[in-house]
Design a protein around this motif. Structure first.
Motif, PDB file in Angstrom:
ATOM      1  N   VAL A  63      -7.677   1.529 -17.541  1.00  0.00           N
ATOM      2  CA  VAL A  63      -7.323   0.261 -16.587  1.00  0.00           C
ATOM      3  C   VAL A  63      -8.306   0.038 -15.683  1.00  0.00           C
ATOM      4  O   VAL A  63      -8.855  -1.086 -15.093  1.00  0.00           O
ATOM      5  CB  VAL A  63      -5.939   0.765 -16.042  1.00  0.00           C
ATOM      6  N   MET A  64      -8.775   0.998 -14.687  1.00  0.00           N
ATOM      7  CA  MET A  64      -9.789   1.115 -13.897  1.00  0.00           C
ATOM      8  C   MET A  64     -11.156   0.430 -14.542  1.00  0.00           C
ATOM      9  O   MET A  64     -11.994  -0.603 -13.821  1.00  0.00           O
ATOM     10  CB  MET A  64     -10.258   2.310 -13.437  1.00  0.00           C
ATOM     11  N   GLU A  65     -11.416   1.011 -15.726  1.00  0.00           N
ATOM     12  CA  GLU A  65     -12.804   0.224 -16.110  1.00  0.00           C
ATOM     13  C   GLU A  65     -12.756  -1.006 -16.578  1.00  0.00           C
ATOM     14  O   GLU A  65     -13.581  -1.815 -16.531  1.00  0.00           O
ATOM     15  CB  GLU A  65     -13.343   1.142 -17.604  1.00  0.00           C
ATOM     16  N   ASN A  66     -11.572  -1.382 -17.097  1.00  0.00           N
ATOM     17  CA  ASN A  66     -11.239  -2.834 -17.429  1.00  0.00           C
ATOM     18  C   ASN A  66     -11.475  -3.904 -16.068  1.00  0.00           C
ATOM     19  O   ASN A  66     -12.112  -4.986 -16.216  1.00  0.00           O
ATOM     20  CB  ASN A  66      -9.870  -3.158 -17.585  1.00  0.00           C
ATOM     21  N   ILE A  67     -11.028  -3.264 -14.927  1.00  0.00           N
ATOM     22  CA  ILE A  67     -10.892  -4.000 -13.683  1.00  0.00           C
ATOM     23  C   ILE A  67     -12.520  -4.080 -13.099  1.00  0.00           C
ATOM     24  O   ILE A  67     -12.954  -5.188 -12.708  1.00  0.00           O
ATOM     25  CB  ILE A  67     -10.047  -3.490 -12.745  1.00  0.00           C
ATOM     26  N   LEU A  68     -13.251  -2.904 -13.282  1.00  0.00           N
ATOM     27  CA  LEU A  68     -14.445  -2.510 -12.708  1.00  0.00           C
ATOM     28  C   LEU A  68     -15.592  -3.550 -13.572  1.00  0.00           C
ATOM     29  O   LEU A  68     -16.596  -3.915 -12.918  1.00  0.00           O
ATOM     30  CB  LEU A  68     -14.945  -1.298 -12.614  1.00  0.00           C
ATOM     31  N   LEU A  69     -15.393  -3.822 -14.892  1.00  0.00           N
ATOM     32  CA  LEU A  69     -16.257  -4.449 -15.657  1.00  0.00           C
ATOM     33  C   LEU A  69     -17.048  -5.597 -15.029  1.00  0.00           C
ATOM     34  O   LEU A  69     -18.452  -5.726 -14.891  1.00  0.00           O
ATOM     35  CB  LEU A  69     -15.817  -4.808 -16.771  1.00  0.00           C
ATOM     36  N   GLY A  70     -16.223  -6.666 -14.687  1.00  0.00           N
ATOM     37  CA  GLY A  70     -16.917  -7.918 -14.138  1.00  0.00           C
ATOM     38  C   GLY A  70     -17.629  -7.674 -12.721  1.00  0.00           C
ATOM     39  O   GLY A  70     -18.733  -8.101 -12.775  1.00  0.00           O
ATOM     40  N   PRO A  71     -16.571  -7.192 -11.894  1.00  0.00           N
ATOM     41  CA  PRO A  71     -17.283  -6.932 -10.478  1.00  0.00           C
ATOM     42  C   PRO A  71     -18.877  -6.086 -10.578  1.00  0.00           C
ATOM     43  O   PRO A  71     -19.624  -6.638 -10.042  1.00  0.00           O
ATOM     44  CB  PRO A  71     -16.524  -6.131  -9.753  1.00  0.00           C
ATOM     45  N   SER A  72     -18.833  -5.115 -11.523  1.00  0.00           N
ATOM     46  CA  SER A  72     -19.733  -4.182 -11.252  1.00  0.00           C
ATOM     47  C   SER A  72     -21.105  -4.799 -12.121  1.00  0.00           C
ATOM     48  O   SER A  72     -22.243  -4.651 -11.719  1.00  0.00           O
ATOM     49  CB  SER A  72     -19.606  -2.734 -11.670  1.00  0.00           C
ATOM     50  N   LYS A  82      -4.082   3.834 -13.082  1.00  0.00           N
ATOM     51  CA  LYS A  82      -5.414   3.623 -13.280  1.00  0.00           C
ATOM     52  C   LYS A  82      -6.362   3.938 -14.248  1.00  0.00           C
ATOM     53  O   LYS A  82      -7.184   3.497 -14.684  1.00  0.00           O
ATOM     54  CB  LYS A  82      -6.174   3.524 -11.716  1.00  0.00           C
ATOM     55  N   ASP A  83      -5.718   5.305 -14.661  1.00  0.00           N
ATOM     56  CA  ASP A  83      -6.831   5.813 -15.540  1.00  0.00           C
ATOM     57  C   ASP A  83      -6.143   5.967 -17.068  1.00  0.00           C
ATOM     58  O   ASP A  83      -6.600   6.654 -17.942  1.00  0.00           O
ATOM     59  CB  ASP A  83      -6.858   7.675 -15.365  1.00  0.00           C
TER      60      ASP A  83
END
Lengths: 248, 225, 221
Positions: A101-110, A137-138
């Motif tokens: 979940v967290m990696e999904n969310i971080l992909l665009g912003p990072s 989240k994990d």
């Protein structure tokens, strides 16, 4: 009242065809900052296509789309930048299955916005907390229910800090029991003043969330009205027929 | 130097000899493909029978050819079997035997796959009509299965044609061997002979295999929809 | 028929050496073909102008000609162009030339298996084309591709058996030498088959296992 704010997204004479077949014709619409526009219409009327045009997923054959006054049909327009300002959530909550979940969310912003991971993580945690999913989240998407996945998909789009959010029938694929939890999240966003364009079949929700209802029929805008007026006293015959289907 | 080298292809009877070699190669491939197809159908039919022993035996047979390289099989038969039985076999015979056994195994698997992919009710409605075992296969199952297996069968043929290039390693005078002979003989007059000869053989193989692979791709696309 | 075990023991080091050489060349060749295959599949997916056509021609040439001829052309033919390569370099390049197209097809199959909506949701968060390939498409394609990549590895390992034809002291070459020198035909062939079984059987069993695992461990969505 929101009509006094500045125009964020402006659609002028938009025309979309598949081959010779017109799908959208002469669409004119202004969306103001903070406004929630709900697009209604029977299946195949072109409402989803309209949303996809706004995000550049479909090419358009005529007319113009302007974001904060800048034309998106210009040849030099950088869609990657535009899409950071226009968040979109799809019917099939396409989370990336190989990422948590967290990696999904971080992909665009990072990767796209190149923001610092720590700062994004904080924002993501806050947003996850708000949709009640911080403890997941994990997890991987396959461990989540449809409603949970859709809420994550909304967070994923929000975390890019978009100016405007597009929702394409986001509850259509959900089990009826899970529709509510997703709609609540969207309603919460509306209260915070997020600008949104929503395509949905949930009439009660449309009435509650919309500042403005746009009714599309056969690729054309048939009626634009305030929700109370549209639902109690539709002006066109087509809208009346459409609403009848939803009433027993 | 290179540009004049191309003449080596047309010097004397060179081209004729190369094409003669190609004919040997083509013969080996053709005979092997025919035998594998016939044997393969039998093998495939037997694999669909519900005998555990048969299934195990054929599985073993197929895996033996899938795991051990074909060149090893060629060596094994050419040097080993002849030595054990104290007989002499020509390279051509050995090649046909090995390719046919390999092809029959692969073909059998293709036939089995095609037959098993047929919907069960086809078989049942055939039985309901009172067809005998053989009639069932002859009129109902085989005509449908043929469509499903043709692309795979053609693919296998392409692979077999490519594999014929190995026969030079067991002393067959095929197109590669003829090429080598010409290169050795004309090394003084045409130092660049090897470039042109091997280039030509490369193209010859391509000319044979490319249409086959196009055909199989087209069939696959046509019958998939 | 009795086996000459003494002979087998004395020839064992030769086979061991040859097997390692085969493995080394196969490893390098397969590694290179994975790289070539990946690049080609990305070019085909992105429809990079000009390059796309080149890649298609390469794939057809590579798939429709035998490795033996490819090697002979590289090893004997190209020296005439002033390009002289060592046997081993030739073998690796030849294997990569052949394997690249097979790997490309495998990757392409995997890429095509990634659903359109996955790609669109990647696009909608602003990923560039390359980022999309890197973060969304390849990781998912890879899982789907794994069985066919494995099958290609076995196929390429088997193809190495013809390296002997360009004077590389591989298993076939050693076998042929020993048959010629000592007439211990049965023993040498026995060792040859065993050597290939030791290399290929575990790999083949592992692949069967992997295939089953991948099929059941599909990403739920």
């Amino acid at each position: 009242m929101k009509g006094n704010n500045k125009v964020l997204l402006e659609i002028v004479g938009l025309r979309k065809t598949y081959g010779a077949r017109p799908v959208l014709d002469d669409i004119n619409l202004s969306i103001h900052k903070g406004e929630v526009v709900v697009v209604l219409g029977s299946s195949g009327c072109g409402k989803s296509t309209l949303l996809r045009c706004l995000n550049g997923l479909e090419s358009i054959q005529g007319g113009d789309i302007k974001l904060s006054g800048k034309s998106l049909t210009d040849k030099n327009v950088n869609w990657q930048e535009v899409r950071q300002q226009i968040g979109m959530v799809f019917q099939n909550y396409d989370l990336f299955p190989h990422m948590t979940v967290m990696e999904n969310i971080l992909l665009g912003p990072s990767k796209v916005q190149k923001r610092a991971e720590k700062e994004v993580m904080e924002q993501a945690s806050q947003l996850l907390d708000r949709v009640g999913l911080l403890n997941r989240k994990d997890d991987y998407p396959r461990q989540l229910s449809g409603g949970q996945k859709q809420r994550i998909a909304i967070v994923r789009a929000l975390c890019m800090n978009p100016e405007i959010m597009l929702f394409d029938e986001v509850t259509a694929a959900l089990d009826p029991e899970m529709v509510r939890e997703v709609l609540d999240v969207i309603l919460g966003l509306a209260k915070q003043g997020m600008t949104m364009v929503i395509v949905t079949h949930e009439m009660g929700f449309a009435k509650a969330v919309a500042d403005c209802i746009v009714f599309i029929d056969a690729g054309k805008i048939c009626e634009i009205a305030e929700p109370d007026e549209f639902f109690s006293n539709p002006k066109t015959e087509r809208a009346r027929q459409f609403l009848n289907i939803f009433q027993y | 130097m290179l540009s004049s080298g191309i003449n080596v292809l047309f010097e004397g009877s060179n081209m004729q000899r190369l094409l003669g070699g190609l004919l040997i190669t083509a013969q080996i491939a053709f005979i092997s493909i025919i035998i594998s197809s016939l044997l393969g159908i039998v093998v495939g039919l037997m694999m669909t029978l519900k005998s555990r022993v048969l299934q195990f035996v054929f599985r073993f047979y197929l895996e033996a050819f899938r795991i051990i390289p074909i060149l090893v099989w060629l060596f094994f038969v050419y040097f080993g079997v002849t030595n054990m039985l104290d007989i002499h076999l020509d390279g051509e015979i050995v090649a046909v035997v090995v390719f046919s056994l390999w092809g029959a195994a692969e073909m059998g698997d293709i036939v089995r796959g095609a037959l098993e992919s047929l919907p069960k009710h086809q078989m049942e409605s055939g039985k309901a009509l009172g067809l005998s075992f053989w009639q069932l296969y002859r009129f109902v199952l085989i005509p449908q299965a043929v469509r499903r297996m043709l692309p795979g069968a053609i693919n296998l043929s392409t692979r077999m044609v490519k594999t014929t290039s190995l026969v030079v390693m067991i002393g067959v005078i095929d197109v590669v061997k003829v090429g080598q002979q010409i290169i050795e003989r004309s090394i003084i007059d045409f130092p660049a002979a090897s470039f042109w000869i091997y280039g030509l053989i490369f193209i010859l193989y391509f000319i044979i295999c490319y249409p086959l692979s196009i055909l199989s791709k087209k069939m696959e696309m046509k019958w998939e929809s | 028929m009795s086996m000459n075990w003494e002979f087998i023991m004395s020839a064992l080091p030769l086979y061991e050496k040859a097997a390692w050489l085969t493995l080394k060349l196969a490893f390098l060749g397969i590694l290179a073909s994975l790289g070539i295959g990946l690049l080609c599949s990305i070019v085909l997916y992105q429809r990079t102008k000009g390059l796309e056509r080149l890649v298609r021609v390469y794939i057809e040439l590579s798939r429709n000609t035998p490795l033996l001829i490819q090697l002979f052309f590289l090893y004997y033919g190209l020296t005439k162009l002033g390009i002289t390569l060592s046997e081993q370099t030739c073998a690796i390049i030849g294997l990569a030339f052949l394997g690249g197209s097979y790997m490309a097809e495998a990757f392409r199959g995997g890429i095509e298996s990634v659903s359109k909506s996955q790609i669109e949701s990647g696009i909608s968060i602003g990923l560039s084309k390359l980022q999309l390939v890197r973060y969304v498409i390849l990781p998912q394609a890879f899982a789907v591709t794994l069985p066919s990549l494995g099958a290609n590895c076995i196929f390429l390992l088997k193809e190495t058996s013809i390296f002997g034809a360009i004077a590389i002291a591989d298993l076939m070459h050693v076998t042929q030498d020993l048959i010629g020198m000592y007439y211990q035909t049965f023993e040498t062939l026995f060792m040859l088959v065993v050597a290939y079984l030791i290399i290929l059987l575990p790999l083949s069993l592992f692949l069967t296992w992997l295939e089953r695992k991948v099929r059941y461990a599909e990403f739920g969505n």
